[in-house]
Design a protein around this motif. Structure first.
Motif, PDB file in Angstrom:
ATOM      1  N   ALA A 156       8.678  -1.235   1.614  1.00 40.31           N
ATOM      2  CA  ALA A 156       7.800  -2.544   1.895  1.00 40.31           C
ATOM      3  C   ALA A 156       6.594  -2.127   1.992  1.00 40.31           C
ATOM      4  O   ALA A 156       5.510  -2.909   1.602  1.00 40.31           O
ATOM      5  N   ASP A 157       6.052  -0.609   2.100  1.00 36.32           N
ATOM      6  CA  ASP A 157       4.546  -0.426   1.902  1.00 36.32           C
ATOM      7  C   ASP A 157       3.778  -0.993   0.472  1.00 36.32           C
ATOM      8  O   ASP A 157       2.731  -1.426   0.712  1.00 36.32           O
TER       9      ASP A 157
ATOM     10  N   PRO B 272       5.448   5.655   8.489  1.00 34.56           N
ATOM     11  CA  PRO B 272       5.417   7.153   8.442  1.00 34.56           C
ATOM     12  C   PRO B 272       6.219   7.628   7.295  1.00 34.56           C
ATOM     13  O   PRO B 272       7.015   6.911   6.543  1.00 34.56           O
ATOM     14  N   PRO B 273       5.641   8.727   6.759  1.00 34.99           N
ATOM     15  CA  PRO B 273       4.864   9.705   7.268  1.00 34.99           C
ATOM     16  C   PRO B 273       3.280   9.593   7.161  1.00 34.99           C
ATOM     17  O   PRO B 273       2.665  10.333   7.805  1.00 34.99           O
ATOM     18  N   HIS B 274       3.076   8.619   6.405  1.00 34.87           N
ATOM     19  CA  HIS B 274       1.558   8.083   6.085  1.00 34.87           C
ATOM     20  C   HIS B 274       0.948   7.318   6.831  1.00 34.87           C
ATOM     21  O   HIS B 274      -0.299   7.191   6.954  1.00 34.87           O
TER      22      HIS B 274
ATOM     23  N   VAL C 289     -11.881   3.157   0.838  1.00 34.30           N
ATOM     24  CA  VAL C 289     -10.627   3.417   1.763  1.00 34.30           C
ATOM     25  C   VAL C 289      -9.217   3.031   0.862  1.00 34.30           C
ATOM     26  O   VAL C 289      -9.301   1.980   0.573  1.00 34.30           O
ATOM     27  N   ASP C 290      -8.601   3.905   0.722  1.00 31.96           N
ATOM     28  CA  ASP C 290      -7.120   3.518  -0.162  1.00 31.96           C
ATOM     29  C   ASP C 290      -6.576   2.894   0.587  1.00 31.96           C
ATOM     30  O   ASP C 290      -6.349   3.241   1.909  1.00 31.96           O
TER      31      ASP C 290
ATOM     32  N   ASP D  73     -13.639   3.974   9.161  1.00 28.35           N
ATOM     33  CA  ASP D  73     -12.745   4.544  10.150  1.00 28.35           C
ATOM     34  C   ASP D  73     -12.031   3.575  10.583  1.00 28.35           C
ATOM     35  O   ASP D  73     -10.664   3.684  10.892  1.00 28.35           O
ATOM     36  N   GLN D  74     -12.449   2.326  10.852  1.00 25.53           N
ATOM     37  CA  GLN D  74     -11.794   1.220  11.396  1.00 25.53           C
ATOM     38  C   GLN D  74     -10.790   0.926  10.236  1.00 25.53           C
ATOM     39  O   GLN D  74      -9.556   0.458  10.410  1.00 25.53           O
ATOM     40  N   ALA D  75     -11.084   0.803   9.097  1.00 23.75           N
ATOM     41  CA  ALA D  75     -10.395   0.237   7.659  1.00 23.75           C
ATOM     42  C   ALA D  75      -9.171   1.349   7.471  1.00 23.75           C
ATOM     43  O   ALA D  75      -8.059   0.922   7.321  1.00 23.75           O
ATOM     44  N   ARG D  76      -9.606   2.683   7.742  1.00 23.61           N
ATOM     45  CA  ARG D  76      -8.655   3.538   7.565  1.00 23.61           C
ATOM     46  C   ARG D  76      -7.241   3.596   8.793  1.00 23.61           C
ATOM     47  O   ARG D  76      -6.248   3.743   8.443  1.00 23.61           O
TER      48      ARG D  76
END
Length: 257
Positions: free
Chosen positions: A141-142, A114-116, A166-167, A102-105
């Motif tokens: 940038a992402d 955004p939107p991701h 985690v992706d 959860d922390q990694a996500r």
């Protein structure tokens, strides 16, 4: 114009092993000097070095002329800190004490637009986008941001497989000193139990398709870590290099044998 290619991320994705050094003196001149030494990457340390946003920014600026890729270690994985470091121009972040998927996500969301994700869209004002000169920064940038997380205690190791799933996590750094302390071996990261845990974790990280990382100033440990799959390998720290060299020079003349 797209965001600059992250050469460190590219090297890791192509399976290369890259060698780096910690930079903790929080000084632009010493960081510039380290940038001339030939390391593939340098960690500007905001966790254990006396750094803040402005000192990290200044060091990013002096390393711009260097072939050493800057990796910024934040003190803690707080959303606002990650946003600030990215806008200051860091493309690779190292986040300490990650203990759960959860922390990694959430960290992935913090460094993603955004939107991701949750990264604030203010790049027109930022050094990262060359102060609005990189018109396509927001859409490119992402793909050039490299997120490295540190797993450095028993809780993190227990959650390692979930973290690896985690992706958006590019690499996992195993912190030897903190892990040794958490396992009851403060100051002894070479303890056999600690070494077994480290090498097993590095192998699991590599098998999961992520880049494993380590800091080691002990050559046999460094070699074992590389054999276990470590890709981003820090082999020293500016503080230790200066301190040990200064002590040796002083002892040579004050306490001749």
């Amino acid at each position: 114009m797209p965001a600059p290619v992250n050469t460190f991320k590219k090297a890791l994705s192509e399976g290369e092993t890259v060698f780096g050094c910690w930079v903790g003196l929080a000084d632009t001149l010493s960081t510039e000097l380290m940038g001339t030494a030939g390391f593939d990457w340098l960690v500007i340390d905001g966790e254990h070095g006396p750094n803040d946003l402005r000192s990290i920014l200044a060091q990013l600026q002096v390393l711009e002329a260097s072939d050493s890729h800057p990796v910024v270690r934040v003190p803690v994985g707080e959303t606002y800190m990650l946003k600030q470091m990215l806008d200051a121009g860091a493309q690779t972040l190292l986040v300490p004490m990650v203990e759960s998927a959860d922390q990694a996500r959430q960290l992935v969301r913090d460094v993603t637009y955004p939107p991701h994700g949750d990264r604030g869209v203010g790049y027109a004002l930022s050094r990262a986008a060359r102060f609005s000169q990189i018109a396509d920064y927001g859409t490119t940038a992402d793909a050039q941001i490299c997120l490295l997380v540190q797993v450095e205690n028993r809780k993190g190791l227990a959650a390692l497989d979930d973290i690896l799933a985690v992706d958006g996590i590019d690499g996992v750094f195993i912190g030897p000193a903190d892990l040794a302390a958490d396992m009851g071996h403060m100051g002894d990261s070479l303890h056999p139990d600690v070494q077994t845990a480290i090498m097993d974790a590095l192998s699991r990280i590599r098998a999961a398709g992520k880049a494993p990382g380590i800091l080691s100033t002990h050559d046999p440990m460094t070699e074992a870590a590389i054999a276990a799959g470590a890709q981003f390998v820090a082999v020293g720290a500016d503080v230790l290099l200066l301190s040990h060299a200064a002590q040796a020079l002083s002892a040579r003349w004050k306490d001749p044998k």
